[in-house]
Write an enzyme that holds these catalytic residues in place. Structure first.
Site, PDB file in Angstrom:
ATOM      1  N   CYS A 146     -24.006  -0.482  24.833  1.00  0.00           N
ATOM      2  CA  CYS A 146     -25.380   0.016  24.853  1.00  0.00           C
ATOM      3  C   CYS A 146     -26.358  -1.143  25.003  1.00  0.00           C
ATOM      4  CB  CYS A 146     -25.689   0.790  23.568  1.00  0.00           C
ATOM      5  SG  CYS A 146     -25.697   2.581  23.786  1.00  0.00           S
ATOM      6  N   ARG A 204     -18.602  -0.314  21.665  1.00  0.00           N
ATOM      7  CA  ARG A 204     -19.563   0.685  22.143  1.00  0.00           C
ATOM      8  C   ARG A 204     -21.005   0.220  21.935  1.00  0.00           C
ATOM      9  NH1 ARG A 204     -21.983   2.710  24.763  1.00  0.00           N
ATOM     10  NH2 ARG A 204     -22.414   4.854  25.372  1.00  0.00           N
ATOM     11  N   HIS A 232       0.810  -1.230   0.000  1.00  0.00           N
ATOM     12  CA  HIS A 232       0.000   0.000   0.000  1.00  0.00           C
ATOM     13  C   HIS A 232       0.836   1.269   0.000  1.00  0.00           C
ATOM     14  CE1 HIS A 232      -3.790  -2.175   0.598  1.00  0.00           C
ATOM     15  NE2 HIS A 232      -3.217  -2.849   1.567  1.00  0.00           N
ATOM     16  N   CYS A 274     -33.550   6.728  22.235  1.00  0.00           N
ATOM     17  CA  CYS A 274     -32.647   7.665  22.911  1.00  0.00           C
ATOM     18  C   CYS A 274     -31.988   8.618  21.919  1.00  0.00           C
ATOM     19  CB  CYS A 274     -31.552   6.905  23.673  1.00  0.00           C
ATOM     20  SG  CYS A 274     -32.095   6.283  25.279  1.00  0.00           S
ATOM     21  N   HIS A 275     -31.425   8.072  20.841  1.00  0.00           N
ATOM     22  CA  HIS A 275     -30.481   8.863  20.042  1.00  0.00           C
ATOM     23  C   HIS A 275     -31.144   9.712  18.956  1.00  0.00           C
ATOM     24  CE1 HIS A 275     -27.111   7.134  22.153  1.00  0.00           C
ATOM     25  NE2 HIS A 275     -27.625   5.938  21.970  1.00  0.00           N
ATOM     26  N   CYS A 312      -7.018  -8.706   5.063  1.00  0.00           N
ATOM     27  CA  CYS A 312      -5.758  -8.443   4.383  1.00  0.00           C
ATOM     28  C   CYS A 312      -4.621  -9.210   5.060  1.00  0.00           C
ATOM     29  CB  CYS A 312      -5.485  -6.933   4.425  1.00  0.00           C
ATOM     30  SG  CYS A 312      -4.634  -6.313   2.974  1.00  0.00           S
TER      31      CYS A 312
END
Lengths: 255, 142
Positions: free
Chosen positions: A216, A212, A74, A174-175, A108
């Site tokens: 939740c 995360r 790369h 909630c969000h 990869c």
């Protein structure tokens, strides 16, 4: 009378919220204290930069004498990887599925470097993801544009609106519907995942978006999807489409 | 035989069959346990963030509790706004009163999705705990 009608109209609005209008979208950064914002803004203060430095070293280093380093194919990541992370999850030809950036790194590694995949949340995996994420910092999040992603995107959207767990909450309650209000004193953000992997003060650690999301789910007393589950990638994909055009902040700091 | 009965009772208890109740309008007139609740125990449940969870969303007259939520109305005055029977239904299954509320149903184990292993087959609070909370909330007259 007009006031009465207005109240009636308000009451008739469904609480199952509509999407947040583009003009009202705000990064989780905006809900943080000035001290935490400063920690993110200043690379010398941002703990996530330690992971970035390790990721950069790994990019250059061959994992075995028989394998090339990432840079061997790369080249200079600051050029070749510019903007790449902003478009993940993306469609993977080999598996025919949506995969996130960390799954891409592992694919990869297994295919081209003949190395075992990094474990979920391991330091080298988070380091490489943070280093690649940094190459998109300041660029807009790119909405998924491959039509082959449409089914996964739809499933992600459905999951976002599906109530789960003993407490029976969906993400949207909630969000979308209650962002900005305080849950036990902490403002609820809009769930724009523009800075992952993040250094989270609550964890005292770096973590992925999947970590995360699992947090939740545990919070609403649901059985979290396992790391790498299609459902988590579908949610990541929906979140990405929801935040399209917002600025990538990786590596972000969150409370 | 006694042992068998004990085993049968133990598995019955762990499956937590819920006490049946009869809503009348927006209220449940009768105590779930047939007994009045305990005010002090109710206060402890309301302020416990792992148990009652109330202060994650509500605020209330608890000067010692920092970081109260503002997603929902204050608990101050709850005992003036609602009757005992209305409070009971709002804790047991608030979604019967308002299908769109974000208030969880504290006494319900059906129609849930992906409940975590530790919580399966269990309501958020037991019938006795709900009676304690009702008794305490009734004392919050503003």
């Amino acid at each position: 009378m007009i006031r009465f009608i207005a109240i009636l109209l308000l009451l008739s609005l469904p609480a199952a919220a509509a999407d947040i209008p583009a003009s009202e979208r705000r990064s989780g950064y905006d809900f943080m204290s000035p001290a935490t914002q400063e920690m993110q803004r200043d690379d010398a203060l941002n703990p996530a930069m330690l992971w970035v430095a390790e990721g950069e070293a790994q990019w250059q280093e061959a994992p075995s004498s028989a394998a090339k380093p990432c840079a061997g194919c790369h080249g200079d990541a600051t050029a070749s990887m510019r903007g790449v992370a902003a478009g993940y999850p993306a469609f993977d030809e080999r598996t025919g599925k949506a995969i996130d950036l960390q799954q891409r790194i592992n694919a990869c590694r297994v295919t081209h470097q003949q190395q075992p995949a990094f474990a979920a949340e391991s330091r080298p995996l988070l380091g490489l993801a943070a280093y690649l994420g940094l190459q998109s910092r300041g660029l807009p999040v790119q909405a998924p544009d491959d039509p082959r992603l449409a089914p996964a995107l739809q499933r992600g959207e459905k999951l976002f609106h599906t109530a789960m767990g003993q407490l029976n909450f969906s993400c949207t309650q909630c969000h979308d519907a209650n962002w900005g209000k305080r849950l036990a004193g902490s403002p609820i953000p809009q769930a724009h995942a523009t800075g992952y992997p993040i250094y989270r003060l609550e964890w005292q650690d770096m973590g992925s978006l999947q970590r995360r999301l699992r947090n939740c789910m545990t919070g609403v007393r649901a059985e979290p999807f396992p790391y790498g589950a299609d459902e988590l990638v579908q949610l990541e994909l929906y979140l990405n489409s929801r935040s399209a055009g917002m600025t990538v902040e990786t590596p972000a700091v969150r409370p | 035989m006694t042992a068998l009965l004990l085993v049968a009772f133990a598995s019955f208890a762990s499956a937590q069959t819920l006490v049946s109740y009869t809503p009348v309008g927006d209220a449940i007139p009768n105590s779930l346990t047939g007994q009045p609740g305990d005010v002090q125990r109710g206060r402890a449940i309301v302020t416990n963030r792992q148990k009652g969870l109330c202060l994650l969303c509500h605020s209330g007259p608890f000067a010692e509790e920092r970081f109260q939520g503002d997603l929902a109305p204050t608990l101050a005055g709850a005992g003036s706004r609602w009757t005992e029977a209305q409070l009971r239904l709002r804790i047991v299954d608030s979604r019967r009163v308002n299908a769109d509320t974000i208030m969880p149903s504290y006494y319900r184990i059906d129609s849930l999705n992906r409940v975590g292993a530790a919580w399966q087959g269990k309501p958020v609070l037991t019938a006795a705990e709900i009676e304690d909370v009702v008794a305490f909330l009734l004392t919050l007259k503003e």
